[in-house]
Design an enzyme around this catalytic site. Structure first.
Site: not given
Ligand code: UGA
Length: 537
Positions: A13, A175-177, A238, A286, A290, A360, A515
């Site tokens: 969950a 999952e890709f969310l 990813n 990043f 994930c 995280r 940022r």
């Molecule tokens: C990522 C993927 O985008 C999802 O598709 C995937 O399902 C998920 O991992 C997972 O495997 O569960 P997430 O880590 O939640 O999602 O968030 P993102 O939007 O991908 O951002 C990741 C990091 O990259 C963040 O720290 C964000 O600030 C950074 N980021 C993102 C940048 O520095 N620049 C960008 O242009 C985009």
């Protein structure tokens, strides 16, 4: 021909299992969807008014499916029958399901063979074992967790040993969310990947799972592939997103040294449709649970296949990320004359990205560690979404640094007010890209408590019946810390008043924009000196 589905059980969950189950239940009112977890407290939170995770729009959707609120008070529609349940009775719910979806954490292994890069399969293996023991003959088992390529084979072996003669089909459905946009991502996914065995039974199982998605996803967006391709595709998706960020971040270092502007470079290259304009925002690197873990899992896979060049290539993505974060901290320290001893620094944003309370692998923590080495007078932290107690408990966990919080005799204070956090500060570090921090006004927050959720949830909101908040002493919502964020719903705050901040920060008014979200010229007018990633400053 797909089989009929009456009952789906999600095991785990967390950030993936909860939202995915909620969307599945919302769109398939005829299917009973149960989310199980052995963590009693987490399940209580899912059954309470305040969910254990914050995602824009999720509270409404969960409550419509869980409490049967749809149409209840609009006068003409009959109340919806609840079809989303949360329970700790893991074995019973597995035993009742036609489809069991495994959605537990698969972090990086921290000890033993492959430590630091291989996937820690402890939870996944334990759950797979329970599923194999308790599921009915013919149940479809779905890997939703991100797992190493060929994990389905491991489950098959378990079945052969523990339940010989019983048949389960194993599917991969990654999952890709993304955190902060989970509802939006689930409501309109770019694609749904379903991996199965190529046998007739495998394909029937894939179509059966697909039929639960076609309730709201166009069939053309559902891609059926073999199970190994599906497992690998998740890791590669990813890893390629992370690689793109490391690529643009590496270019930001060149910009800082040459006078080119990273935002302009991003816009210029993103206009090429072959490259696209998404995921080109340079920053402090990043974070999140994930990217690092999945790139490292790919590194480990390549290594174990004897592909040293491939593994080195992908490892450099993570190394570039660390380099980028360190470059930022070093720049801050250098600009402050390489001494922080008498200085206060303010961290704006602790979550790893905006619109989430997920902390995280947040870059904030690593940056704070580097600053601590310089023995600053104070490090003030403010985050508009993450609950103070969560930040404080994560800081307390850094025990090797000694007492860190001010109340324990250290130098770190966590504030719930951005103006107190910035008052008298020598430097502000923007760590998270929250809209509240931006110079330019952003669209006003949605009137709903769910915050800046996309328009897709507006229709749902209309049907949502607001109920009074639970009491401040509610044991399910207002106590505890840890992986599950105990914060109540995040309500986007007012835009930061930079004029007010300019009036109370110490000269020469440093803001380090990790940022690239501030308008440097606007800030200059207020007497604030901005240094941005990817800009010579
Ligand atoms: C990522 C993927 O985008 C999802 O598709 C995937 O399902 C998920 O991992 C997972 O495997 O569960 P997430 O880590 O939640 O999602 O968030 P993102 O939007 O991908 O951002 C990741 C990091 O990259 C963040 O720290 C964000 O600030 C950074 N980021 C993102 C940048 O520095 N620049 C960008 O242009 C985009």
């Amino acid at each position: 021909q797909p089989k009929a589905i009456h009952n789906i059980c999600f095991v785990g969950a967390g950030y993936v299992g909860g939202p995915t189950a909620a969307l599945m239940a919302l769109n398939n009112p005829q299917i009973k969807v149960t989310v199980v977890d052995k963590d009693d407290r987490r399940i209580r939170r899912w059954n309470s008014r305040h969910l254990p995770i914050y995602e824009p729009g999720l509270a409404e959707i969960t409550r419509i499916a869980r409490d049967g609120l749809e149409g209840a008070k609009d006068g003409n529609a009959a109340p919806r029958k609840p079809n989303l349940f949360f329970s700790t009775d893991v074995s019973r719910c597995i035993g009742e399901a036609d489809i069991v979806v495994i959605a537990v954490n698969t972090p990086t292994k921290m000890r033993g063979a492959g430590k630091g890069s291989a996937t820690d399969m402890t939870s996944f293996e334990a759950v797979a074992g329970e599923v194999v023991r308790h599921a009915r003959d013919g149940t479809i088992i779905v890997e939703k967790s991100t797992v190493p390529c060929r994990t389905a084979e491991m489950i098959e072996q378990m079945i052969k040993l523990q339940r010989p003669g019983v048949h389960f089909e194993i599917l991969s459905n990654p999952e890709f969310l993304a955190a902060g946009t989970a509802v939006q991502d689930l409501l309109s996914p770019d694609r749904v990947i379903i991996g199965s065995s190529p046998s007739v039974q495998g394909r029937i199982a894939a179509e059966t799972l697909a039929s639960a998605y076609t309730a709201w996803v166009d069939r053309s967006r559902i891609i059926t592939v073999n199970v190994w391709s599906s497992e690998l595709a998740k890791l590669v998706a990813n890893s390629m997103l992370a690689q793109r960020l490391s690529s643009i971040n590496s270019i930001s270092a060149i910009c800082e040294a040459t006078g080119a502007e990273i935002n302009e470079v991003s816009a210029a290259i993103g206009a090429d449709v072959r490259l696209g304009n998404k995921f080109l925002r340079a920053g402090i690197g990043f974070g999140g649970s994930c990217f690092k873990k999945d790139v490292l899992s790919l590194v480990y896979l390549a290594e174990s296949l004897g592909l040293a060049e491939v593994s080195d290539y992908w490892r450099s993505v993570v190394e570039m990320n660390e380099y980028q974060r360190n470059r930022f901290s070093t720049r801050v320290i250098r600009r402050l004359n390489s001494t922080l001893v008498t200085k206060k620094l303010t961290i704006l944003g602790y979550a790893f990205k905006k619109n989430t309370s997920d902390t995280r692998e947040t870059p904030a923590l690593e940056i704070i560690k580097t600053l601590l080495d310089e023995n600053p007078r104070e490090i003030a932290i403010y985050d508009p979404c993450v609950n103070r107690s969560v930040i404080e408990s994560e800081i307390r966990e850094m025990q090797s640094y000694g007492p860190l919080l001010k109340e324990d005799g250290g130098c770190i204070s966590v504030y719930s007010d951005p103006y107190e956090a910035t008052s008298g500060t020598n430097a502000i570090l923007i760590i998270t890209d929250f809209d509240e921090f931006k110079t330019k006004p952003v669209a006003p927050p949605s009137p709903s408590a769910a915050g800046p959720a996309a328009g897709v949830t507006d229709a749902l909101r209309k049907r949502f019946v607001a109920e009074p908040d639970c009491a401040a002493d509610c044991p399910d919502c207002h106590t505890g810390t840890g992986y599950i964020d105990p914060s109540a719903e995040y309500k986007p705050k007012q835009q930061l008043d930079w004029k007010r901040i300019a009036s109370h920060i110490k000269s020469p008014g440093w803001v380090f924009d990790g940022r690239c979200i501030l308008d440097v010229q606007e800030m200059k007018k207020l007497g604030i000196r901005v240094e941005s990633i990817g800009s010579a400053g």
